[in-house]
Write an enzyme that holds these catalytic residues in place. Structure first.
Site, short mmCIF file in Angstrom:
data_model
loop_
_atom_site.label_atom_id
_atom_site.label_comp_id
_atom_site.label_asym_id
_atom_site.label_seq_id
_atom_site.Cartn_x
_atom_site.Cartn_y
_atom_site.Cartn_z
N GLU A 186 0.84 -1.20 0.00
CA GLU A 186 0.00 0.00 0.00
C GLU A 186 0.88 1.26 0.00
OE1 GLU A 186 -3.27 -0.32 -0.32
OE2 GLU A 186 -3.93 -2.16 0.69
N ARG A 241 -11.21 9.52 -5.03
CA ARG A 241 -10.83 8.55 -3.99
C ARG A 241 -10.71 7.15 -4.57
NH1 ARG A 241 -12.81 8.32 2.37
NH2 ARG A 241 -11.56 6.51 2.92
N ASN A 245 -8.00 2.58 -5.07
CA ASN A 245 -8.30 1.17 -5.40
C ASN A 245 -7.34 0.60 -6.44
OD1 ASN A 245 -10.44 1.09 -3.63
ND2 ASN A 245 -11.89 1.81 -5.17
N HIS A 248 -6.71 -3.04 -6.59
CA HIS A 248 -7.68 -3.66 -5.70
C HIS A 248 -8.79 -4.41 -6.43
CE1 HIS A 248 -5.59 -1.48 -2.62
NE2 HIS A 248 -6.39 -1.94 -1.67
N HIS A 252 -8.99 -7.89 -5.06
CA HIS A 252 -10.17 -8.45 -4.37
C HIS A 252 -10.61 -9.77 -5.00
CE1 HIS A 252 -11.40 -4.31 -2.54
NE2 HIS A 252 -10.59 -4.98 -1.74
P1 NAD Z 1 -5.02 -7.06 11.19
O1 NAD Z 1 -5.66 -5.98 11.97
O2 NAD Z 1 -5.71 -8.37 11.20
O3 NAD Z 1 -3.52 -7.25 11.67
C1 NAD Z 1 -2.74 -8.27 11.08
C2 NAD Z 1 -2.15 -9.21 12.15
O4 NAD Z 1 -1.08 -8.55 12.81
C3 NAD Z 1 -3.13 -9.62 13.23
O5 NAD Z 1 -2.92 -10.99 13.50
C4 NAD Z 1 -2.70 -8.78 14.44
O6 NAD Z 1 -2.98 -9.43 15.66
C5 NAD Z 1 -1.22 -8.64 14.23
N1 NAD Z 1 -0.62 -7.42 14.75
C6 NAD Z 1 -1.10 -6.17 14.68
N2 NAD Z 1 -0.20 -5.29 15.13
C7 NAD Z 1 0.88 -6.00 15.52
C8 NAD Z 1 2.14 -5.65 16.06
N3 NAD Z 1 2.50 -4.37 16.23
N4 NAD Z 1 3.00 -6.64 16.36
C9 NAD Z 1 2.66 -7.94 16.13
N5 NAD Z 1 1.50 -8.33 15.60
C10 NAD Z 1 0.62 -7.37 15.30
O7 NAD Z 1 -4.86 -6.67 9.64
P2 NAD Z 1 -4.36 -5.36 8.87
O8 NAD Z 1 -3.57 -5.87 7.75
O9 NAD Z 1 -3.77 -4.36 9.77
O10 NAD Z 1 -5.73 -4.76 8.34
C11 NAD Z 1 -6.55 -5.46 7.44
C12 NAD Z 1 -7.96 -4.97 7.58
O11 NAD Z 1 -8.00 -3.57 7.30
C13 NAD Z 1 -8.94 -5.63 6.63
O12 NAD Z 1 -10.08 -6.02 7.35
C14 NAD Z 1 -9.29 -4.53 5.65
O13 NAD Z 1 -10.61 -4.65 5.14
C15 NAD Z 1 -9.13 -3.30 6.49
N6 NAD Z 1 -8.86 -2.08 5.72
C16 NAD Z 1 -9.62 -0.99 5.96
C17 NAD Z 1 -9.40 0.18 5.28
C18 NAD Z 1 -10.20 1.39 5.60
O14 NAD Z 1 -10.09 2.41 4.91
N7 NAD Z 1 -11.00 1.36 6.64
C19 NAD Z 1 -8.37 0.27 4.33
C20 NAD Z 1 -7.60 -0.87 4.10
C21 NAD Z 1 -7.84 -2.03 4.81
ZN ZN Z 2 -5.86 -2.09 0.37
#
Ligand code: NAD
Ligand code: ZN
Length: 366
Positions: A186, A241, A245, A248, A252
């Site tokens: 990203e 915005r 994507n 993506h 996806h």
């Molecule tokens: P996540 O929150 O599941 O974290 C990934 C893993 O890392 C988890 O197992 C977590 O326990 C672990 N973890 C987190 N911080 C840690 C740390 N500092 N040290 C060790 N382990 C750690 O996943 P993610 O990749 O952060 O986020 C993915 C989610 O974000 C998806 O659900 C996606 O849909 C969402 N998302 C939302 C937006 C938005 O604009 N709202 C944009 C992109 C993605």
């Molecule tokens: Zn993304």
């Protein structure tokens, strides 16, 4: 020292602080804005075990009473069942207007806790303390919150902006390398969308970004600025915005084809999807094949997948991918919307892509 950015949106503006060990400064930063607020910290078990005691100590020192709400790690927590439990726990913790929900964790926790905050008592404020690279550069900024439906990802949610984002860059040291790499996709995305100089910088500096220190901070700051700028111009995704994507639509479809099984992390799917978006752009004559090769080379060099045959277990037939693409992107009068590129930093929204062209491209890819 921490970097400070400000996000300006029509509805409100808020600070993003980026720097090492900001978790320990969370009490002072929040108390300066909301003295005496009651806090509820939402964290998954993994992050709670690593950082909950530290943030609780910071809150205690700032005289902020805090309740912790723990959920299971993983995408499965973006569910109605867990959402219900978090909402009830927030009400039980007497979180009211003026109080704050603190989302401590990755994108899963930010999306879940932010959505819960958006509905409790018709909306209470929340603070993002993102602990993954993905959440620091992407999900914690922009105000999209939500959970998953049986019909697909992120189909239930709300726009709810945080009042503050605290991105502790040292917390990334405990992140599994595969998760860091996935989040890096990203980061590279922002260069590919509209900042060729940033992409070139990443090509020469990515090792320092992975290692930590100032280069990591710079990359996170540049990424947050890029996201904040795009969201600031188009908060509700009526136009620009959509550029976020990039990679993506293919991504996806690949996540769906692998059953969200962890065979492909979101960022890995996005990396492969971005490589495909550039190869597709080259095939359509929008950019030179050497540009697509350059993008692929960088993503491959950092260890991200760029070709379908790198996906463990495969992605199934092209028809399955096409169905997923048609479902993901509303098909407007037989045409698909894709983010394509005229070069590195030259992404644009193409609203008139013929499904047959996509299908022919995917067949050539397999
Ligand atoms: P996540 O929150 O599941 O974290 C990934 C893993 O890392 C988890 O197992 C977590 O326990 C672990 N973890 C987190 N911080 C840690 C740390 N500092 N040290 C060790 N382990 C750690 O996943 P993610 O990749 O952060 O986020 C993915 C989610 O974000 C998806 O659900 C996606 O849909 C969402 N998302 C939302 C937006 C938005 O604009 N709202 C944009 C992109 C993605
Ligand atoms: Zn993304």
């Amino acid at each position: 020292a921490a970097r400070r950015l400000r996000v300006d949106l029509a509805a409100r503006s808020y600070d993003i602080l980026i720097g090492p060990n900001l978790i320990d400064a969370a009490g002072a930063e929040i108390a300066a804005r909301r003295p005496g607020a009651r806090l509820a910290i939402v964290a998954d078990e993994t992050v709670a075990n690593l950082y909950l005691a530290r943030i609780e100590a910071a809150f205690a020192q700032a005289n902020l009473p805090a309740t912790a709400i723990r959920v299971a790690p993983g995408e499965g927590s973006k569910s109605f069942a867990v959402f219900e439990r978090v909402v009830e726990a927030l009400i039980d913790a007497r979180i009211e207007r003026g109080d704050l929900v603190v989302a401590l964790g990755g994108g899963v926790i930010g999306d879940l806790a932010g959505f819960a905050a958006s509905v409790v008592r018709r909306g209470v404020d929340f603070v993002q303390v993102p602990t993954t690279l993905l959440s620091q550069v992407d999900s914690s900024v922009g105000g999209k919150t939500g959970i998953n439906s049986a019909h697909g990802k992120n189909l239930v949610g709300a726009f709810h902006q945080p009042v503050l984002v605290l991105a502790d860059t040292a917390a990334l040291d405990t992140l599994p390398p595969r998760e860091f790499r996935a989040g890096y996709a990203e980061v590279a995305k922002y260069g590919l969308i509209d900042d060729a100089a940033f992409f070139a910088e990443l090509e020469s500096n990515w090792r320092e970004v992975f290692a930590g220190g100032p280069a990591r901070l710079d990359a996170i700051e540049t990424s947050c600025r890029a996201k904040a700028a795009i969201v600031g111009r188009d908060e509700r995704e009526s136009g620009e915005r959509a550029l976020l994507n990039l990679g993506h639509t293919f991504g996806h479809a690949l996540e769906k084809a692998t059953g969200f099984s962890g065979r492909l992390l979101h960022g890995e799917a996005v990396a492969l999807g971005m490589a495909q978006a550039f190869r597709f752009s080259a095939r359509l004559g929008l950019c030179a094949p050497s540009v697509a090769q350059r993008v692929e080379d960088h993503l491959a060099e950092v260890g991200l997948p760029t070709r379908l045959n790198q996906v463990a277990g495969g992605v199934g037939p092209v028809d399955g991918l096409m169905d997923a693409i048609a479902q993901d992107k509303k098909v407007a009068r037989g045409a698909l919307t894709f983010i394509l590129a005229r070069g590195v930093g030259g992404a644009f929204v193409a609203r008139d892509v013929a499904p047959d062209a996509v299908k022919a491209f995917l067949e050539a890819e397999t």
